[in-house]
Design an enzyme around this catalytic site. Structure first.
Site, PDB file in Angstrom:
ATOM      1  N   ASP A 136       1.025  -1.231  -0.134  1.00  0.00           N
ATOM      2  CA  ASP A 136       0.067   0.057  -0.032  1.00  0.00           C
ATOM      3  C   ASP A 136       0.989   1.202   0.052  1.00  0.00           C
ATOM      4  O   ASP A 136       1.881   1.266   0.454  1.00  0.00           O
ATOM      5  CB  ASP A 136      -1.052  -0.034   1.257  1.00  0.00           C
ATOM      6  CG  ASP A 136      -2.082  -1.071   1.237  1.00  0.00           C
ATOM      7  OD1 ASP A 136      -2.286  -1.270   0.302  1.00  0.00           O
ATOM      8  OD2 ASP A 136      -2.519  -1.264   2.328  1.00  0.00           O
ATOM      9  N   ARG A 187      -1.583  -0.645  -8.418  1.00  0.00           N
ATOM     10  CA  ARG A 187      -2.727  -0.276  -8.112  1.00  0.00           C
ATOM     11  C   ARG A 187      -2.885   1.306  -8.225  1.00  0.00           C
ATOM     12  O   ARG A 187      -2.205   2.016  -7.525  1.00  0.00           O
ATOM     13  CB  ARG A 187      -3.468  -0.693  -6.841  1.00  0.00           C
ATOM     14  CG  ARG A 187      -4.731  -0.230  -6.295  1.00  0.00           C
ATOM     15  CD  ARG A 187      -4.549  -0.281  -4.774  1.00  0.00           C
ATOM     16  NE  ARG A 187      -4.812  -1.609  -4.214  1.00  0.00           N
ATOM     17  CZ  ARG A 187      -4.388  -1.995  -3.003  1.00  0.00           C
ATOM     18  NH1 ARG A 187      -3.828  -0.965  -2.217  1.00  0.00           N
ATOM     19  NH2 ARG A 187      -4.186  -3.362  -2.487  1.00  0.00           N
TER      20      ARG A 187
HETATM   21  P1  FDA Z   1     -14.089   9.686  -4.179  1.00  0.00           P
HETATM   22  O1  FDA Z   1     -13.532   9.638  -2.901  1.00  0.00           O
HETATM   23  O2  FDA Z   1     -14.144  10.856  -5.121  1.00  0.00           O
HETATM   24  O3  FDA Z   1     -15.637   8.938  -3.944  1.00  0.00           O
HETATM   25  C1  FDA Z   1     -16.429   8.815  -5.129  1.00  0.00           C
HETATM   26  C2  FDA Z   1     -17.805   8.318  -4.689  1.00  0.00           C
HETATM   27  O4  FDA Z   1     -17.317   6.897  -4.166  1.00  0.00           O
HETATM   28  C3  FDA Z   1     -18.237   8.717  -3.681  1.00  0.00           C
HETATM   29  O5  FDA Z   1     -19.240   9.928  -4.084  1.00  0.00           O
HETATM   30  C4  FDA Z   1     -19.143   7.760  -3.007  1.00  0.00           C
HETATM   31  O6  FDA Z   1     -20.363   7.531  -3.917  1.00  0.00           O
HETATM   32  C5  FDA Z   1     -18.290   6.474  -3.151  1.00  0.00           C
HETATM   33  N1  FDA Z   1     -17.355   6.492  -1.792  1.00  0.00           N
HETATM   34  C6  FDA Z   1     -16.330   6.734  -1.537  1.00  0.00           C
HETATM   35  N2  FDA Z   1     -15.832   6.536  -0.504  1.00  0.00           N
HETATM   36  C7  FDA Z   1     -16.603   6.084   0.243  1.00  0.00           C
HETATM   37  C8  FDA Z   1     -16.994   5.505   1.586  1.00  0.00           C
HETATM   38  N3  FDA Z   1     -15.934   5.715   2.291  1.00  0.00           N
HETATM   39  N4  FDA Z   1     -18.246   5.352   2.208  1.00  0.00           N
HETATM   40  C9  FDA Z   1     -19.142   5.268   1.193  1.00  0.00           C
HETATM   41  N5  FDA Z   1     -19.016   5.705  -0.252  1.00  0.00           N
HETATM   42  C10 FDA Z   1     -17.849   6.118  -0.712  1.00  0.00           C
HETATM   43  N6  FDA Z   1      -5.381   5.033  -0.662  1.00  0.00           N
HETATM   44  C11 FDA Z   1      -4.129   5.437  -0.387  1.00  0.00           C
HETATM   45  O7  FDA Z   1      -3.710   6.575  -0.299  1.00  0.00           O
HETATM   46  N7  FDA Z   1      -2.993   4.263  -0.442  1.00  0.00           N
HETATM   47  C12 FDA Z   1      -3.530   3.034  -0.649  1.00  0.00           C
HETATM   48  O8  FDA Z   1      -2.586   2.192  -0.575  1.00  0.00           O
HETATM   49  C13 FDA Z   1      -5.004   2.847  -0.956  1.00  0.00           C
HETATM   50  N8  FDA Z   1      -5.343   1.599  -1.218  1.00  0.00           N
HETATM   51  C14 FDA Z   1      -6.644   1.413  -1.859  1.00  0.00           C
HETATM   52  C15 FDA Z   1      -7.196   0.114  -1.996  1.00  0.00           C
HETATM   53  C16 FDA Z   1      -8.259  -0.119  -2.625  1.00  0.00           C
HETATM   54  C17 FDA Z   1      -8.943  -1.403  -3.096  1.00  0.00           C
HETATM   55  C18 FDA Z   1      -9.333   1.036  -2.977  1.00  0.00           C
HETATM   56  C19 FDA Z   1     -10.612   1.208  -3.239  1.00  0.00           C
HETATM   57  C20 FDA Z   1      -8.797   2.171  -2.411  1.00  0.00           C
HETATM   58  C21 FDA Z   1      -7.656   2.568  -1.478  1.00  0.00           C
HETATM   59  N9  FDA Z   1      -7.036   3.795  -1.130  1.00  0.00           N
HETATM   60  C22 FDA Z   1      -5.800   3.831  -1.059  1.00  0.00           C
HETATM   61  C23 FDA Z   1      -8.165   4.809  -0.857  1.00  0.00           C
HETATM   62  C24 FDA Z   1      -8.221   5.805  -2.081  1.00  0.00           C
HETATM   63  O9  FDA Z   1      -7.031   6.402  -2.134  1.00  0.00           O
HETATM   64  C25 FDA Z   1      -9.340   6.788  -1.758  1.00  0.00           C
HETATM   65  O10 FDA Z   1      -8.997   7.466  -0.620  1.00  0.00           O
HETATM   66  C26 FDA Z   1     -10.708   5.992  -1.858  1.00  0.00           C
HETATM   67  O11 FDA Z   1     -10.796   4.920  -2.493  1.00  0.00           O
HETATM   68  C27 FDA Z   1     -11.999   7.099  -1.803  1.00  0.00           C
HETATM   69  O12 FDA Z   1     -11.806   7.487  -3.269  1.00  0.00           O
HETATM   70  P2  FDA Z   1     -12.914   7.217  -4.556  1.00  0.00           P
HETATM   71  O13 FDA Z   1     -11.836   6.999  -5.600  1.00  0.00           O
HETATM   72  O14 FDA Z   1     -13.608   5.982  -4.151  1.00  0.00           O
HETATM   73  O15 FDA Z   1     -13.572   8.416  -5.072  1.00  0.00           O
END
Ligand code: FDA
Length: 313
Positions: A136, A187
Site C-alpha cells: 500500500d 494499483r
Molecule cells: P471519491 O472519494 O471521489 O468518491 C467517489 C464516490 O465513491 C463517492 O461519491 C461515494 O459514492 C463513493 N465513496 C467513496 N468513499 C466512500 C466511503 N468511504 N463510503 C461510502 N461511499 C464512498 N489510498 C491510499 O492513499 N493508499 C492506498 O494504498 C490505498 N489503497 C486502496 C485500495 C483499494 C482497493 C481502494 C478502493 C482504495 C484504496 N485507497 C488507498 C483509498 C483511495 O485513495 C481513496 O481514498 C478512496 O478509494 C476514495 O476515493 P474514490 O476513488 O472512491 O473516489
C-alpha cells in the site's frame, strides 16, 4: 475543497487516543457495531470468513492485516509474524492468495533496513506459497522511500509484489512511467491522505483528471493494473477507454474497499469484469476507519445512530 477539509479533520481525530479508546469500546462489540461496516473483524478467522463470502459472489479478494506507523522493532516483528501466520492461514483455507500491507507496519519509520528485512520475510514466504503481495502507499513523506524499497526488491528478483500510486500526488505520472518500464503491477488510487499543495493536487477536478491520465497510461503500457475507485465517473472512463483500445476484461481489474459501494461491485462483476475487494481486519482498525469517514462524512450519521442504538441495548 470540502473533501480536503474533511480529510484533514478526520486525520486529526485519528490521532486522538481518547477517541480511539471510545471507538474501540463500541466499534466491534457485535455484528451490528459500526466498525463492521468497513472492517471484516478483529481476527484472521473473521477475515477468512468474509473473504469466503465475497468470493462466493464471484469477486476477488486481498486481505489486509490492519496496522501502521509502529514505533518499535518488536512491534514491526510482531506485525511481520502476523503476516506470515496470515499467509499460512489463507493457504490452508483455500481462499485467494493475495494480501496487502504497509511498510510503516513493518518498521519503515524506525529503520529502513529492518523494514526491508521484514518485507523480505513476507515476500519469501509469499513466493514459496504463490502469493501476490501489494504494498500500500501511505502519506507523501513515505512515497519516495516506498517506491525505492519496492524497486530494490524488484531488482533482487521478487516478482510477487506490486505497488500503489496515488493520482493526487504530482509525482505519480512519472512514477507510473517508471513502474510500467519495470513491468511492475500498479494499483491506482486517488489517495486517502490530506497532502500539502507543494506535492499534491488539491481539487477533486485535478485529482480526477490525473487519475484518468494515469489510468490510460497503465492500461496501455502497464502490467495488469488495478483501477481502485468507487467513483462511477472514473469507472466509466476506464470502461470506455478499455473498450476503445480493445483491452480485454482479463488485462486489468477494478478494486474497491470492503463495505463500500457493494452495488457497484456486484454490477461490474455481472458485466463479466474482475473486481477485487480489499478486506481489512485486525485490532488496529481506528486510523483506517477514520480515513473512510473522511472520504464520506455522511457516514458519521450511521456511526452515531449505531452507538446510540448500542447504548440502549
Ligand atoms: P471519491 O472519494 O471521489 O468518491 C467517489 C464516490 O465513491 C463517492 O461519491 C461515494 O459514492 C463513493 N465513496 C467513496 N468513499 C466512500 C466511503 N468511504 N463510503 C461510502 N461511499 C464512498 N489510498 C491510499 O492513499 N493508499 C492506498 O494504498 C490505498 N489503497 C486502496 C485500495 C483499494 C482497493 C481502494 C478502493 C482504495 C484504496 N485507497 C488507498 C483509498 C483511495 O485513495 C481513496 O481514498 C478512496 O478509494 C476514495 O476515493 P474514490 O476513488 O472512491 O473516489
Amino acid at each position: 475543497m470540502i473533501g480536503a477539509v474533511s480529510k484533514a479533520f478526520f486525520q486529526t481525530l485519528a490521532g486522538s487516543q481518547k477517541l480511539k479508546r471510545l471507538a474501540s469500546r463500541y466499534g466491534m462489540r457485535h455484528e451490528r457495531s459500526f466498525a463492521h461496516r468497513f472492517i471484516a473483524g478483529e481476527s484472521i478467522e473473521d477475515a477468512v470468513a468474509a473473504a469466503r463470502r465475497i468470493q462466493s459472489s464471484g469477486l476477488l479478494v486481498t486481505l489486509d492485516y490492519l496496522g501502521e506507523s509502529v514505533t518499535t522493532i518488536a512491534e514491526a516483528d510482531a506485525a511481520t509474524r502476523e503476516y506470515l501466520g496470515l499467509l499460512e492461514r489463507i493457504a490452508a483455507a483455500g481462499i485467494e492468495r493475495n494480501v496487502s500491507l504497509k511498510l510503516t507496519q513493518l518498521g519503515l519509520t524506525i529503520d529502513r533496513a529492518t523494514c526491508v528485512d521484514n518485507l523480505r520475510r513476507v515476500l519469501d514466504a509469499g513466493v514459496a506459497q504463490q502469493f501476490f503481495v501489494r504494498i500500500d502507499m501511505e502519506n507523501s513523506p513515505f512515497a519516495a522511500v516506498t517506491l525505492d524499497v519496492f524497486e530494490t526488491m524488484w531488482q533482487q528478483g521478487y516478482r510477487n509484489a506490486g505497488i500503489v500510486l496515488q493520482s493526487c500526488l504530482r509525482r505519480s505520472e512519472a512514477d507510473a512511467g517508471r513502474m510500467n518500464a519495470l513491468g511492475a503491477r500498479v494499483r491506482l488510487v486517488k489517495g486517502a491522505y490530506k497532502e500539502p499543495k507543494a506535492v499534491a493536487y488539491q481539487s477533486k477536478v485535478d485529482v480526477d483528471a490525473a487519475f484518468v491520465r494515469i489510468m490510460r497510461r497503465l492500461l496501455l503500457e502497464g502490467e495488469y493494473p488495478a483501477i481502485a475507485t468507487h467513483d462511477p465517473a472514473m469507472i466509466d472512463e476506464t470502461r470506455a477507454f478499455a473498450h476503445e483500445q480493445g483491452i480485454g476484461h482479463d488485462r486489468y481489474e477494478f478494486q474497491m474497499l470492503y463495505g463500500v459501494r457493494r452495488d457497484l461491485q456486484g454490477l461490474l462483476t455481472r458485466e463479466g469484469r474482475r473486481v477485487r475487494v480489499y478486506v481489512p481486519f485486525g485490532r488496529e482498525w481506528f486510523p483506517y476507519f477514520m480515513r473512510r469517514l473522511g472520504e464520506r462524512p455522511a457516514n458519521v450519521g450511521f456511526v452515531i445512530r449505531a452507538v446510540l442504538r448500542d447504548r440502549q441495548e
